[in-house]
Design a protein around this motif. Structure first.
Motif, short mmCIF file in Angstrom:
data_model
loop_
_atom_site.label_atom_id
_atom_site.label_comp_id
_atom_site.label_asym_id
_atom_site.label_seq_id
_atom_site.Cartn_x
_atom_site.Cartn_y
_atom_site.Cartn_z
N VAL A 287 0.83 -1.21 0.00
CA VAL A 287 0.00 0.00 0.00
C VAL A 287 0.86 1.26 0.00
O VAL A 287 0.44 2.30 -0.46
CB VAL A 287 -1.00 0.07 1.18
CG1 VAL A 287 -2.08 -0.97 1.02
CG2 VAL A 287 -0.32 -0.04 2.51
N GLN A 288 2.10 1.14 0.48
CA GLN A 288 2.96 2.32 0.51
C GLN A 288 3.46 2.72 -0.86
O GLN A 288 3.98 3.82 -1.05
CB GLN A 288 4.16 2.07 1.41
CG GLN A 288 3.74 1.50 2.71
CD GLN A 288 4.33 2.22 3.89
OE1 GLN A 288 4.53 3.42 3.84
NE2 GLN A 288 4.60 1.47 4.93
N PHE A 289 3.32 1.82 -1.83
CA PHE A 289 3.69 2.21 -3.18
C PHE A 289 2.68 3.17 -3.78
O PHE A 289 2.94 3.83 -4.77
CB PHE A 289 3.85 0.97 -4.07
CG PHE A 289 5.16 0.29 -3.86
CD1 PHE A 289 6.35 0.92 -4.19
CD2 PHE A 289 5.23 -0.98 -3.31
CE1 PHE A 289 7.57 0.31 -3.97
CE2 PHE A 289 6.44 -1.60 -3.09
CZ PHE A 289 7.61 -0.96 -3.42
N MET A 290 1.50 3.21 -3.16
CA MET A 290 0.49 4.13 -3.66
C MET A 290 1.00 5.57 -3.61
O MET A 290 1.07 6.23 -4.64
CB MET A 290 -0.81 3.93 -2.87
CG MET A 290 -2.04 4.35 -3.60
SD MET A 290 -2.35 6.08 -3.38
CE MET A 290 -3.11 6.07 -1.77
N PRO A 291 1.40 6.07 -2.41
CA PRO A 291 1.95 7.43 -2.39
C PRO A 291 3.20 7.60 -3.24
O PRO A 291 3.46 8.68 -3.76
CB PRO A 291 2.25 7.69 -0.91
CG PRO A 291 2.07 6.41 -0.20
CD PRO A 291 1.22 5.53 -1.05
N VAL A 292 3.98 6.54 -3.42
CA VAL A 292 5.22 6.68 -4.19
C VAL A 292 4.94 6.77 -5.69
O VAL A 292 5.51 7.61 -6.39
CB VAL A 292 6.16 5.48 -3.91
CG1 VAL A 292 7.39 5.56 -4.82
CG2 VAL A 292 6.58 5.45 -2.46
N ILE A 293 4.05 5.94 -6.17
CA ILE A 293 3.87 5.84 -7.62
C ILE A 293 2.67 6.63 -8.12
O ILE A 293 2.70 7.24 -9.19
CB ILE A 293 3.76 4.35 -8.04
CG1 ILE A 293 5.11 3.68 -7.80
CG2 ILE A 293 3.34 4.20 -9.50
CD1 ILE A 293 5.09 2.19 -7.94
N VAL A 294 1.61 6.67 -7.31
CA VAL A 294 0.38 7.29 -7.79
C VAL A 294 0.31 8.78 -7.45
O VAL A 294 -0.02 9.61 -8.30
CB VAL A 294 -0.85 6.55 -7.20
CG1 VAL A 294 -2.13 7.25 -7.59
CG2 VAL A 294 -0.87 5.11 -7.70
N LEU A 295 0.65 9.12 -6.22
CA LEU A 295 0.47 10.50 -5.77
C LEU A 295 1.24 11.53 -6.60
O LEU A 295 0.66 12.55 -6.99
CB LEU A 295 0.80 10.61 -4.28
CG LEU A 295 -0.03 11.63 -3.51
CD1 LEU A 295 -1.52 11.44 -3.74
CD2 LEU A 295 0.28 11.57 -2.01
N PRO A 296 2.52 11.30 -6.89
CA PRO A 296 3.23 12.29 -7.71
C PRO A 296 2.56 12.52 -9.06
O PRO A 296 2.53 13.65 -9.56
CB PRO A 296 4.62 11.66 -7.92
CG PRO A 296 4.77 10.70 -6.80
CD PRO A 296 3.40 10.20 -6.47
N GLN A 297 1.98 11.46 -9.61
CA GLN A 297 1.32 11.62 -10.91
C GLN A 297 0.08 12.49 -10.77
O GLN A 297 -0.24 13.30 -11.65
CB GLN A 297 0.92 10.26 -11.47
CG GLN A 297 2.11 9.33 -11.63
CD GLN A 297 1.88 8.27 -12.70
OE1 GLN A 297 1.45 8.58 -13.79
NE2 GLN A 297 2.17 7.03 -12.37
#
Lengths: 243, 241
Positions: free
Chosen positions: B158-168
């Motif tokens: 779930v922590q990949f969400m802020p890493v990969i999705v949020l910047p986009q």
């Protein structure tokens, strides 16, 4: 070597930094039930993974039906039951079996037969996640046998099953072998060893016996397989052997 | 082909048994959109809602795919599947198609709500909005499949969400128009695929007929999907330590 189904030669496997199998060799005859026995952590699962072709090996060869383990064609011929039941908990027993049947190009008929074989007919419409531990692992077993494979690699298939069912499952395994399937069945229950045609006793990644149950007992000088295992280990630890 | 169909069907069946997830998939985006409706005046809401129609499927499908794929890895079903005749691409495309279908239904429902009840308006056809939303969902699936390879637990996944999705989401032009960004931020924005799907949606909003920019943007999103799937396939090893 026409009747050898699986041949393992000088297999070395490290998992992490730890060596698990050190130059392991054995041959498993076709159309038989071979028991793989040994304590937890002895390398049983690693050997089975190498045979089904999902284990990275350091050196040595594993040949299954004349092809290197993991060969594309072998994937049609093998059934593999992992130790922890690997089926979809959010599908019913039948949906699981039908999915695995479909992967081999088989119909619902074969899926339903496999469910019957493992005695789950009454639970076939239940979600696997709602089943008891024993039923759960039988659902997983159904998916391993659904394709009627030539090679069946079963990692502790009878753990947690009630005695009557265990007996039935072993009869089923015997039936598969009589129909020509080669079975490799791991267990740490010694009383199951008597039901095998051959035994591979493994400890700390080394083969300490490879024979029929009767011959293993005879060479260890006891009628009790537990004791036989112990005697063979002690015999292996006599001076001259460095660990 | 047969194994692809079986795998797609299996994933959809899993989803069907999970009534709560279906409920969340359908209801939550509508609630959030309604919230925006009451927060902003109708002119701002229009552009915002259109962008959100692209962001929801991307975000949600990324999350559920990375968890679903991680579950395949941790429960041993992946290892077992790789001993069967299943091809790796069947599994990856199976997820792409199954969750793509789910996302299309979701986008259709959310679009109906947005157009009919919340007064959202586009010059272009709602069909294109749904098409772009579905493409975004598949992009989320593809990136989720890839990300799951780098997680060992659900906590990590779930922590990949802020890493990969949020910047986009931050850089896609939703918060600050891309033209007003500093050069280097714009350069980052240029290489993030979500930027293009948001632009494609805005094109549908502004023009009655599909523009060449919209098609180009869709093609870029499609390209990003393929790159992510190929990378994900490379992380699926039949032999593991």
């Amino acid at each position: 070597m026409e009747n050898t189904a699986i041949e393992v030669r000088d297999l070395v496997v490290h998992r992490g930094k730890k060596p698990v199998l050190h130059g392991f060799s054995c041959a498993i005859p076709a159309g038989s039930v071979t028991g793989l026995l040994g304590p937890s952590g002895s390398g049983k699962t690693t050997l089975m993974r190498a045979i089904v072709g999902v284990q990275l090996v350091k050196s040595g060869t594993v040949t299954v039906l004349g092809k290197p383990a993991g060969d594309k064609q072998l994937r049609h011929e093998m059934g593999y039951l992992t130790q922890a039941p690997s089926v979809y908990g959010d599908l019913t027993v039948r949906e699981n079996a039908r999915y695995f049947a479909a992967l081999y190009g088989l119909s619902h008929k074969e899926a339903d037969a496999a469910i019957k074989d493992v005695g789950l007919e009454e639970a076939k419409n239940q979600l696997v996640g709602d089943l008891s531990g024993g039923q759960h692992s039988r659902a997983s077993l159904a998916c391993a046998i659904v394709s009627n494979p030539k090679i069946l690699v079963l990692d502790e298939p009878t753990v947690g099953q009630d005695p009557v069912l265990r007996d039935e499952l072993w009869k089923r395994f015997r039936g598969f072998a009589e129909a020509g399937t080669t079975l490799l069945v791991s267990s740490h229950v010694m009383d199951e060893a008597n039901r095998c045609d051959r035994l591979l006793l493994i400890r700390e990644g080394k083969l300490i016996a490879d024979d029929t149950p009767a011959a293993v007992k005879a060479s260890a000088g006891t009628d009790d397989l537990d004791q036989a295992f112990l005697n063979l280990i002690r015999a292996g630890e006599t001076p001259g052997e460095t660990s | 082909m047969r194994t692809l169909v079986a795998t797609t069907g299996r994933i959809l069946r899993q989803l069907r048994h999970d009534k709560r997830t279906i409920g969340l998939l359908i209801v939550v985006p509508n609630l959030l959109l309604t919230l925006l409706y009451f927060m902003f005046d109708s002119r701002i809401f229009n552009g915002l809602a259109l962008t959100m129609l692209g962001i929801f499927p991307f975000l949600i499908m990324f999350l559920i795919t990375s968890i679903a794929m991680l579950r395949e890895r941790t429960t041993g079903t992946l290892e077992r599947l790789l001993t069967t005749p299943l091809r790796k691409t069947d599994l990856l495309f199976g997820y792409g198609i199954a969750f793509g279908i789910a996302a299309t239904i979701q986008a259709a429902v959310v679009s109906v709500v947005a157009y009919l009840f919340l007064g959202m308006d586009t010059l272009g056809s709602p069909g294109y909005v749904i098409l772009i939303a579905a493409a975004n969902a598949v992009l989320g699936v593809a990136l989720g499949l890839l990300a799951s390879a780098f997680a060992k637990t659900e906590f990590q996944a779930v922590q990949f969400m802020p890493v990969i999705v949020l910047p986009q989401i931050l850089l896609c032009g939703l918060f600050v128009a891309r033209e007003q960004m500093a050069g280097w931020l714009q350069a980052i924005s240029d290489v993030l695929p979500l930027t293009y799907s948001v632009e494609a949606l805005q094109e549908v909003g502004r023009f009655a007929n599909p523009t060449s920019t919209m098609w180009r943007d869709l093609a870029i999103v499609g390209g990003a999907v393929i790159v992510a799937l190929v990378a994900a396939a490379a992380t699926l090893r039949r032999r593991t330590p």
